[in-house]
Write a protein that holds these residues in place. Structure first.
Motif, PDB file in Angstrom:
ATOM      1  N   ARG A   1       0.842  -1.212   0.000  1.00 13.37           N
ATOM      2  CA  ARG A   1       0.000   0.000   0.000  1.00 13.37           C
ATOM      3  C   ARG A   1       0.870   1.253   0.000  1.00 13.37           C
ATOM      4  O   ARG A   1       0.602   2.208  -0.721  1.00 13.37           O
ATOM      5  CB  ARG A   1      -0.905   0.008   1.233  1.00 13.37           C
ATOM      6  CG  ARG A   1      -2.095  -0.916   1.147  1.00 13.37           C
ATOM      7  CD  ARG A   1      -3.074  -0.670   2.274  1.00 13.37           C
ATOM      8  NE  ARG A   1      -3.972  -1.800   2.401  1.00 13.37           N
ATOM      9  CZ  ARG A   1      -3.893  -2.744   3.337  1.00 13.37           C
ATOM     10  NH1 ARG A   1      -2.946  -2.659   4.261  1.00 13.37           N
ATOM     11  NH2 ARG A   1      -4.734  -3.742   3.359  1.00 13.37           N
TER      12      ARG A   1
ATOM     13  N   LEU B   1       1.110   4.027  -2.973  1.00 12.86           N
ATOM     14  CA  LEU B   1       0.545   5.320  -2.569  1.00 12.86           C
ATOM     15  C   LEU B   1       0.871   6.410  -3.597  1.00 12.86           C
ATOM     16  O   LEU B   1       2.008   6.552  -4.040  1.00 12.86           O
ATOM     17  CB  LEU B   1       1.122   5.715  -1.206  1.00 12.86           C
ATOM     18  CG  LEU B   1       0.746   7.099  -0.661  1.00 12.86           C
ATOM     19  CD1 LEU B   1      -0.692   7.101  -0.176  1.00 12.86           C
ATOM     20  CD2 LEU B   1       1.679   7.499   0.482  1.00 12.86           C
TER      21      LEU B   1
ATOM     22  N   THR C   1     -10.386  14.090   5.241  1.00 17.53           N
ATOM     23  CA  THR C   1     -10.906  13.327   4.109  1.00 17.53           C
ATOM     24  C   THR C   1     -11.370  14.266   2.996  1.00 17.53           C
ATOM     25  O   THR C   1     -12.002  15.291   3.261  1.00 17.53           O
ATOM     26  CB  THR C   1     -12.080  12.443   4.564  1.00 17.53           C
ATOM     27  OG1 THR C   1     -11.608  11.534   5.566  1.00 17.53           O
ATOM     28  CG2 THR C   1     -12.654  11.652   3.402  1.00 17.53           C
TER      29      THR C   1
ATOM     30  N   TRP D   1     -10.080   2.662  -3.346  1.00 17.88           N
ATOM     31  CA  TRP D   1      -8.994   3.506  -2.837  1.00 17.88           C
ATOM     32  C   TRP D   1      -9.534   4.461  -1.775  1.00 17.88           C
ATOM     33  O   TRP D   1     -10.708   4.838  -1.797  1.00 17.88           O
ATOM     34  CB  TRP D   1      -8.383   4.337  -3.963  1.00 17.88           C
ATOM     35  CG  TRP D   1      -7.582   3.576  -4.970  1.00 17.88           C
ATOM     36  CD1 TRP D   1      -8.056   2.656  -5.860  1.00 17.88           C
ATOM     37  CD2 TRP D   1      -6.174   3.668  -5.212  1.00 17.88           C
ATOM     38  NE1 TRP D   1      -7.035   2.186  -6.635  1.00 17.88           N
ATOM     39  CE2 TRP D   1      -5.869   2.791  -6.271  1.00 17.88           C
ATOM     40  CE3 TRP D   1      -5.150   4.429  -4.642  1.00 17.88           C
ATOM     41  CZ2 TRP D   1      -4.566   2.640  -6.758  1.00 17.88           C
ATOM     42  CZ3 TRP D   1      -3.858   4.280  -5.145  1.00 17.88           C
ATOM     43  CH2 TRP D   1      -3.575   3.388  -6.174  1.00 17.88           C
ATOM     44  N   ALA D   2      -8.652   4.869  -0.875  1.00 20.66           N
ATOM     45  CA  ALA D   2      -8.952   5.954   0.076  1.00 20.66           C
ATOM     46  C   ALA D   2      -8.255   7.212  -0.411  1.00 20.66           C
ATOM     47  O   ALA D   2      -7.164   7.141  -0.987  1.00 20.66           O
ATOM     48  CB  ALA D   2      -8.455   5.589   1.470  1.00 20.66           C
ATOM     49  N   THR D   3      -8.882   8.357  -0.199  1.00 20.52           N
ATOM     50  CA  THR D   3      -8.251   9.617  -0.583  1.00 20.52           C
ATOM     51  C   THR D   3      -8.427  10.646   0.531  1.00 20.52           C
ATOM     52  O   THR D   3      -9.487  10.707   1.158  1.00 20.52           O
ATOM     53  CB  THR D   3      -8.818  10.153  -1.913  1.00 20.52           C
ATOM     54  OG1 THR D   3      -8.148  11.376  -2.241  1.00 20.52           O
ATOM     55  CG2 THR D   3     -10.314  10.408  -1.836  1.00 20.52           C
ATOM     56  N   TRP D   4      -7.382  11.405   0.790  1.00 23.43           N
ATOM     57  CA  TRP D   4      -7.433  12.428   1.831  1.00 23.43           C
ATOM     58  C   TRP D   4      -6.341  13.476   1.567  1.00 23.43           C
ATOM     59  O   TRP D   4      -5.495  13.306   0.692  1.00 23.43           O
ATOM     60  CB  TRP D   4      -7.248  11.815   3.222  1.00 23.43           C
ATOM     61  CG  TRP D   4      -5.880  11.309   3.525  1.00 23.43           C
ATOM     62  CD1 TRP D   4      -4.872  11.968   4.172  1.00 23.43           C
ATOM     63  CD2 TRP D   4      -5.337  10.011   3.213  1.00 23.43           C
ATOM     64  NE1 TRP D   4      -3.753  11.176   4.282  1.00 23.43           N
ATOM     65  CE2 TRP D   4      -4.005   9.977   3.699  1.00 23.43           C
ATOM     66  CE3 TRP D   4      -5.851   8.887   2.561  1.00 23.43           C
ATOM     67  CZ2 TRP D   4      -3.206   8.854   3.555  1.00 23.43           C
ATOM     68  CZ3 TRP D   4      -5.041   7.776   2.411  1.00 23.43           C
ATOM     69  CH2 TRP D   4      -3.735   7.766   2.911  1.00 23.43           C
TER      70      TRP D   4
ATOM     71  N   LYS E   1      -4.545   5.947  -1.472  1.00 27.40           N
ATOM     72  CA  LYS E   1      -3.973   4.671  -1.024  1.00 27.40           C
ATOM     73  C   LYS E   1      -4.972   3.546  -1.316  1.00 27.40           C
ATOM     74  O   LYS E   1      -6.151   3.662  -0.992  1.00 27.40           O
ATOM     75  CB  LYS E   1      -3.652   4.711   0.466  1.00 27.40           C
ATOM     76  CG  LYS E   1      -3.007   3.424   0.980  1.00 27.40           C
ATOM     77  CD  LYS E   1      -2.800   3.450   2.486  1.00 27.40           C
ATOM     78  CE  LYS E   1      -1.635   4.346   2.869  1.00 27.40           C
ATOM     79  NZ  LYS E   1      -1.292   4.196   4.304  1.00 27.40           N
TER      80      LYS E   1
ATOM     81  N   TYR F   1      -7.833   6.981   5.973  1.00 27.43           N
ATOM     82  CA  TYR F   1      -7.743   5.689   5.297  1.00 27.43           C
ATOM     83  C   TYR F   1      -8.683   4.679   5.942  1.00 27.43           C
ATOM     84  O   TYR F   1      -9.432   3.978   5.247  1.00 27.43           O
ATOM     85  CB  TYR F   1      -6.308   5.159   5.333  1.00 27.43           C
ATOM     86  CG  TYR F   1      -6.211   3.713   4.916  1.00 27.43           C
ATOM     87  CD1 TYR F   1      -6.307   3.360   3.583  1.00 27.43           C
ATOM     88  CD2 TYR F   1      -6.071   2.707   5.876  1.00 27.43           C
ATOM     89  CE1 TYR F   1      -6.262   2.024   3.202  1.00 27.43           C
ATOM     90  CE2 TYR F   1      -6.019   1.376   5.494  1.00 27.43           C
ATOM     91  CZ  TYR F   1      -6.117   1.035   4.157  1.00 27.43           C
ATOM     92  OH  TYR F   1      -6.085  -0.285   3.789  1.00 27.43           O
TER      93      TYR F   1
ATOM     94  N   ARG G   1     -12.065   2.939   4.241  1.00 29.51           N
ATOM     95  CA  ARG G   1     -12.198   1.488   4.084  1.00 29.51           C
ATOM     96  C   ARG G   1     -13.446   0.971   4.799  1.00 29.51           C
ATOM     97  O   ARG G   1     -14.124   0.070   4.299  1.00 29.51           O
ATOM     98  CB  ARG G   1     -10.946   0.791   4.621  1.00 29.51           C
ATOM     99  CG  ARG G   1     -10.869  -0.660   4.201  1.00 29.51           C
ATOM    100  CD  ARG G   1      -9.520  -1.267   4.425  1.00 29.51           C
ATOM    101  NE  ARG G   1      -9.500  -2.660   4.005  1.00 29.51           N
ATOM    102  CZ  ARG G   1      -8.487  -3.484   4.236  1.00 29.51           C
ATOM    103  NH1 ARG G   1      -7.415  -3.034   4.872  1.00 29.51           N
ATOM    104  NH2 ARG G   1      -8.532  -4.731   3.835  1.00 29.51           N
TER     105      ARG G   1
END
Length: 472
Positions: free
Chosen positions: A135, A139, A184, A218-221, A236, A398, A402
């Motif tokens: 991960r 990234l 976020t 995916w996570a985004t922040w 990520k 993250y 999720r």
């Protein structure tokens, strides 16, 4: 070879077993998962290197910086002293001959994407961290200068991009306190950027990779810098092994897991990722010795007002009168600093925060991740205090992303994500304590008040209850 491995059995008795398992896997070119007890740490490396010295198969070893240093400075000279000639290649491009190729995780991903790994034997130590390290390698970070390169590549869209950047910057810095740099980014902002970029053709990297992201996976922040009033846009992936199709599936692979029979790792290696593996568990007698567990009854939960007072009082009792090192594991940043300061006022300079320079009778306060990364560099602890169980906080962008993804799938996000992740960390964190025959204290009241607390107690076995605290 057998005699050589048996001579080294005084330090670790399973060198011959590991060497035979590796040689078998190299010969059969299969998928193998070797499950080691956490207390074995890196001692199995000698058996691995002996097999590689005999086979000369041009294997690829994917290692962390710490393990790379140990291999290069200790294990390779050691194996060469015994007459084995192993040449080691450390460049990002593939070796010209059948040499042992050392790669970090970023180099591993890069070699896979360029097709350099086809037909090569892969060896992954510390496989319990495989997903987490992949991960970090995948990234994507959008830094301030990337906005400038985007505008230079698309002059016709410069005004629109700058307006978008200024608008989102104002909202980000207005919405978050200075104490927390992570916020976020809303899904609608990501869609707005994709719409803005429609019709411009191929964008410069890393922007093109961002456009290809499926945000459900995916996570985004944003990570804010309040001093400079700048921010970094981060992406990520949730499941990197699914994104990198065929990474482990299409070439022979040996995984070494140092977390014992970890259900988390086994559940991650589904047939689409790691087909029909040979699974071997190597047990150690020292892991069967019960650990002393101090678990006071009727402890408050972390979300109560009295928890910080309870934590300080119990930690003071536990540190008092100890001759060896005490390690206190606590992920909550503010609570950890508060506890460190209070204990330092009581015990002086022997109390330290996240440093390897500790006194023999010191008290070390640190995060779980810090301890797992650096415990090799400090003396074996005589006492380990778990102030908070390692359940990930939903304040992490993250983790929050999720959890939301699992909710959309109708899954139990706690038992499918948070609980297995936490359980996988416990044996690894406690392993140095078992090696030094120390005692364990758990001060998180959820362990006895929640039904899932039994899962933590089960994974800690064997242990014996400690009802009284007696000084040395």
């Amino acid at each position: 070879m057998k005699q050589l491995l048996l001579q080294d059995a005084s330090s670790w008795p399973h060198h011959l077993t590991v060497s035979r398992l590796v040689a078998r896997s190299l010969r059969r070119k299969d998928h193998t998962l070797i499950q080691l007890e956490p207390s074995s740490q890196d001692e199995w490396l000698f058996g691995l290197m002996v097999s590689l010295g005999l086979e000369q198969c041009g294997a690829v070893i994917i290692v962390s910086n710490r393990l790379r240093s140990k291999l290069v400075t200790l294990e390779l000279p050691r194996i060469r002293r015994h007459g084995f000639s192993i040449s080691c290649w450390e460049e990002l491009d593939p070796p010209p001959q059948e040499q042992l190729w050392l790669l970090d995780f970023s180099g591993f991903v890069n070699a896979y994407r360029k097709g350099y790994l086809q037909g090569r034997q892969l060896i992954v130590p510390e496989a319990e961290f495989l997903n987490a390290r992949l991960r970090e390698s995948i990234l994507i970070e959008i830094k301030p200068n990337d906005w400038e390169s985007l505008c230079r590549a698309n002059p016709s869209g410069e005004k629109a991009y700058l307006n978008f950047f200024e608008d989102i910057s104002l909202r980000l810095f207005a919405s978050k306190a200075r104490l927390n740099p992570h916020v976020t980014i809303d899904y609608s902002d990501f869609l707005a950027f994709k719409d803005l970029s429609f019709g411009f053709g191929k964008l410069p990297e890393p922007w093109q990779s961002v456009l290809e992201i499926d945000l459900d996976k995916w996570a985004t922040w944003a990570e804010l810098d309040h001093k400079m009033l700048t921010w970094v846009w981060k992406f990520k992936p949730f499941e990197p092994l699914f994104l990198l199709q065929g990474l482990l599936r299409d070439q022979p692979t040996i995984l070494f897991s140092g977390s014992g029979k970890s259900s988390l790792l086994v559940s991650e290696l589904v047939p689409e990722i790691f087909p029909s593996p040979v699974v071997v568990a190597i047990n150690e007698l020292k892991c069967q010795e019960p650990i002393q567990l101090f678990l006071p009854k009727r402890q408050p939960r972390p979300n109560t007002e009295v928890f910080s007072e309870h934590l300080l009082a119990q930690s003071r009792r536990l540190v008092l009168g100890r001759r060896g090192l005490t390690v206190i594991l606590l992920d909550d940043f503010h609570l950890r600093l508060q506890l460190t300061a209070a204990l330092a006022a009581e015990f002086g300079s022997r109390v330290v925060h996240e440093t390897t320079a500790v006194e023999s009778n010191g008290a070390l306060c640190c995060r779980w991740s810090w301890w797992l990364q650096h415990h090799h560099r400090v003396p074996l602890p005589e006492q380990l205090i778990i102030a908070l169980l390692p359940l990930a906080s939903l304040e992490s962008p993250y983790v929050f992303a999720r959890v939301q993804s699992l909710k959309r799938q109708g899954r139990d996000w706690f038992r499918d994500f948070l609980l297995p992740e936490a359980l996988s960390l416990l044996p690894l964190a406690v392993a140095p304590l078992r090696k030094g025959s120390g005692r364990l204290a758990i001060l998180d009241g959820r362990l006895t008040s929640r039904s899932w607390g039994e899962d933590f107690l089960r994974i800690l076995e064997p242990w014996t209850p400690l009802h009284r605290l007696l000084p040395d």
